[in-house]
Scaffold this motif. Structure first.
Motif, PDB file in Angstrom:
ATOM      1  N   ASP A   1      -8.434  -6.077  -4.227  1.00 59.35           N
ATOM      2  CA  ASP A   1      -9.184  -4.873  -3.913  1.00 59.35           C
ATOM      3  C   ASP A   1      -8.258  -3.669  -3.671  1.00 59.35           C
ATOM      4  O   ASP A   1      -8.672  -2.518  -3.821  1.00 59.35           O
ATOM      5  CB  ASP A   1     -10.076  -5.101  -2.690  1.00 59.35           C
ATOM      6  CG  ASP A   1     -11.189  -6.106  -2.965  1.00 59.35           C
ATOM      7  OD1 ASP A   1     -11.399  -6.464  -4.147  1.00 59.35           O
ATOM      8  OD2 ASP A   1     -11.836  -6.544  -1.992  1.00 59.35           O
ATOM      9  N   LEU A   2      -7.012  -3.968  -3.315  1.00 61.46           N
ATOM     10  CA  LEU A   2      -6.013  -2.912  -3.113  1.00 61.46           C
ATOM     11  C   LEU A   2      -5.449  -2.421  -4.446  1.00 61.46           C
ATOM     12  O   LEU A   2      -4.781  -1.390  -4.495  1.00 61.46           O
ATOM     13  CB  LEU A   2      -4.882  -3.438  -2.220  1.00 61.46           C
ATOM     14  CG  LEU A   2      -3.902  -2.451  -1.608  1.00 61.46           C
ATOM     15  CD1 LEU A   2      -4.618  -1.487  -0.655  1.00 61.46           C
ATOM     16  CD2 LEU A   2      -2.804  -3.206  -0.854  1.00 61.46           C
ATOM     17  N   GLY A   3      -5.724  -3.150  -5.511  1.00 59.88           N
ATOM     18  CA  GLY A   3      -5.231  -2.757  -6.828  1.00 59.88           C
ATOM     19  C   GLY A   3      -4.068  -3.573  -7.334  1.00 59.88           C
ATOM     20  O   GLY A   3      -3.499  -3.259  -8.386  1.00 59.88           O
TER      21      GLY A   3
ATOM     22  N   ALA B   1      -8.309  -2.444   8.059  1.00 60.63           N
ATOM     23  CA  ALA B   1      -9.116  -3.550   7.544  1.00 60.63           C
ATOM     24  C   ALA B   1      -8.240  -4.723   7.126  1.00 60.63           C
ATOM     25  O   ALA B   1      -8.578  -5.885   7.366  1.00 60.63           O
ATOM     26  CB  ALA B   1      -9.961  -3.073   6.372  1.00 60.63           C
ATOM     27  N   ILE B   2      -7.109  -4.423   6.503  1.00 60.88           N
ATOM     28  CA  ILE B   2      -6.182  -5.486   6.103  1.00 60.88           C
ATOM     29  C   ILE B   2      -5.735  -6.280   7.318  1.00 60.88           C
ATOM     30  O   ILE B   2      -5.806  -7.517   7.349  1.00 60.88           O
ATOM     31  CB  ILE B   2      -4.969  -4.884   5.367  1.00 60.88           C
ATOM     32  CG1 ILE B   2      -5.389  -4.340   4.003  1.00 60.88           C
ATOM     33  CG2 ILE B   2      -3.861  -5.930   5.213  1.00 60.88           C
ATOM     34  CD1 ILE B   2      -4.313  -3.532   3.305  1.00 60.88           C
TER      35      ILE B   2
ATOM     36  N   SER C   1       0.824  -1.213   0.000  1.00 63.78           N
ATOM     37  CA  SER C   1       0.000   0.000   0.000  1.00 63.78           C
ATOM     38  C   SER C   1       0.857   1.262   0.000  1.00 63.78           C
ATOM     39  O   SER C   1       0.388   2.332  -0.387  1.00 63.78           O
ATOM     40  CB  SER C   1      -0.939   0.001   1.215  1.00 63.78           C
ATOM     41  OG  SER C   1      -0.206   0.109   2.427  1.00 63.78           O
ATOM     42  N   GLY C   2       2.134   1.119   0.403  1.00 64.27           N
ATOM     43  CA  GLY C   2       3.027   2.270   0.410  1.00 64.27           C
ATOM     44  C   GLY C   2       3.548   2.651  -0.958  1.00 64.27           C
ATOM     45  O   GLY C   2       4.101   3.742  -1.140  1.00 64.27           O
ATOM     46  N   PHE C   3       3.396   1.781  -1.956  1.00 62.76           N
ATOM     47  CA  PHE C   3       3.886   2.113  -3.293  1.00 62.76           C
ATOM     48  C   PHE C   3       3.131   3.286  -3.892  1.00 62.76           C
ATOM     49  O   PHE C   3       3.695   4.076  -4.649  1.00 62.76           O
ATOM     50  CB  PHE C   3       3.766   0.896  -4.226  1.00 62.76           C
ATOM     51  CG  PHE C   3       4.684  -0.238  -3.876  1.00 62.76           C
ATOM     52  CD1 PHE C   3       6.004   0.001  -3.553  1.00 62.76           C
ATOM     53  CD2 PHE C   3       4.231  -1.545  -3.870  1.00 62.76           C
ATOM     54  CE1 PHE C   3       6.867  -1.042  -3.229  1.00 62.76           C
ATOM     55  CE2 PHE C   3       5.066  -2.595  -3.548  1.00 62.76           C
ATOM     56  CZ  PHE C   3       6.396  -2.342  -3.228  1.00 62.76           C
TER      57      PHE C   3
ATOM     58  N   ALA D   1     -14.346  -2.506  -2.017  1.00 56.79           N
ATOM     59  CA  ALA D   1     -13.714  -1.201  -1.860  1.00 56.79           C
ATOM     60  C   ALA D   1     -12.251  -1.388  -1.465  1.00 56.79           C
ATOM     61  O   ALA D   1     -11.861  -2.416  -0.902  1.00 56.79           O
ATOM     62  CB  ALA D   1     -14.448  -0.406  -0.786  1.00 56.79           C
ATOM     63  N   ARG D   2     -11.440  -0.384  -1.755  1.00 53.09           N
ATOM     64  CA  ARG D   2     -10.028  -0.428  -1.378  1.00 53.09           C
ATOM     65  C   ARG D   2      -9.916  -0.549   0.138  1.00 53.09           C
ATOM     66  O   ARG D   2     -10.438   0.294   0.870  1.00 53.09           O
ATOM     67  CB  ARG D   2      -9.325   0.835  -1.863  1.00 53.09           C
ATOM     68  CG  ARG D   2      -7.822   0.878  -1.533  1.00 53.09           C
ATOM     69  CD  ARG D   2      -7.218   2.184  -2.005  1.00 53.09           C
ATOM     70  NE  ARG D   2      -5.812   2.268  -1.628  1.00 53.09           N
ATOM     71  CZ  ARG D   2      -4.809   1.825  -2.386  1.00 53.09           C
ATOM     72  NH1 ARG D   2      -5.082   1.289  -3.572  1.00 53.09           N
ATOM     73  NH2 ARG D   2      -3.560   1.938  -1.978  1.00 53.09           N
TER      74      ARG D   2
END
Length: 318
Positions: A269-271, A306-307, A224-226, A300-301
């Motif tokens: 869902d995170l892409g 949530a992760i 998610s930090g990318f 949703a993302r």
């Protein structure tokens, strides 16, 4: 020329990469401390069997059994003069199983780190690293891989060297770093720093991301930090299946197929576009991941909270 992975990325929302190579081979009889890459010659039927199991479980992309088949790491087994032979064999074994699959399966030539520390901190120069990676990449290309899969890297200098090797042999490539629980690689690279590096390479990869290092929740938090760096290339997530323990003569990881299925959905869902597993990820894990990706609708993302909570809720008590 449109490469096989590029075509899949253009037509698919997600691509399922395979699971672990080394840990599954250990559970198939590889002795502790032995180099898995040597099995491409000594036990090719077992390597081929693992590829078949991953494809049967739903993998769209399989890795060659060549993670440690560079001159530096093979020196530990006294096999530094067998780089060309072992990588060629690894590529041909994977290619044969992919071609027999009855559907399109990408063969990615696995290239792991040299195991040495890059200059200026260590003694390995960029030119030497490029030479080692190019030697390995040339053999993998000769054996029929579709692309190079540079994984478990911890230093920016080593990622640049691998990119130059891919450019030298004329193959597309993907690049992954391994991040520790604190969110940085062993050599201190953060996810945003990797994203910035990837965009500045003279030969950028088709996709990049993270593998190994941590379990599914921690790796997704790193991925998610990318987005913080604004790099829009396709993302890869390939975590370990939790934490290992020794049981019944083999290594068992504590993330169940249900946990890895939840990870796969969260990653999508995170892409994340290319989703798989690293150490401890078995064909059973992979089958559950594919079933979840196919049956559960896009969500949703997910937030970092949530992760963490969704993965933690499914983890077995230790």
């Amino acid at each position: 020329m449109t490469h096989r992975l590029a075509r899949l990325l253009a037509t698919r929302d997600w691509i399922l990469a395979d699971g672990a190579t080394g840990t599954n081979l250990y559970n198939m009889g590889l002795a502790s401390g032995d180099a898995p890459d040597l099995w491409c010659e000594t036990h090719p039927e077992r390597v081929s069997a693992l590829h078949r199991q991953m494809i049967a479980a739903g993998a769209d992309l399989i890795l060659t059994n060549s993670f440690g088949a560079n001159a530096s790491r093979l020196r530990l087994a006294g096999a530094q003069d067998r780089v060309q032979v072992l990588n060629l064999a690894a590529a041909r074994l994977a290619r044969a199983e992919a071609d027999a699959a009855g559907r399109e399966v990408v063969v990615a030539g696995s290239i792991g780190p040299t195991g040495e520390i890059m200059a200026p901190i260590g003694r390995l120069t960029e030119a030497e690293a490029v030479r080692m990676f190019t030697q390995q990449a040339e053999a993998l290309k000769q054996g029929g891989v579709d692309l190079l899969w540079v994984e478990t890297i911890s230093a920016a200098e080593e990622m640049r060297a691998a990119a130059k090797a891919a450019q030298a042999v004329g193959l597309p490539w993907c690049g992954m770093m391994s991040f520790e629980p604190g969110g940085r690689s062993v050599m201190g690279v953060s996810p945003p720093q990797l994203a910035t590096l990837i965009d500045r390479l003279p030969c950028p990869p088709l996709a990049y991301g993270a593998n190994c290092g941590t379990g599914p929740a921690e790796l997704l938090l790193a991925v998610s930090g990318f987005s913080a760096a604004g790099c829009e290339r396709a993302l890869i997530a390939k975590p370990n299946a939790g934490v290992p323990r020794y049981q019944d003569g083999g290594l068992i990881y504590d993330a169940t197929p249900e946990v890895m299925a939840e990870f796969a959905v969260l990653a999508r869902d995170l892409g994340v576009r290319i989703i798989g597993g690293c150490c401890g990820t078995t064909p059973e894990h992979l089958s559950a991941m594919r079933a979840a990706l196919q049956s559960r609708p896009q969500g949703a993302r997910p937030s970092p909270e949530a992760i963490s909570s969704r993965i933690a809720a499914l983890m077995p008590d230790r």
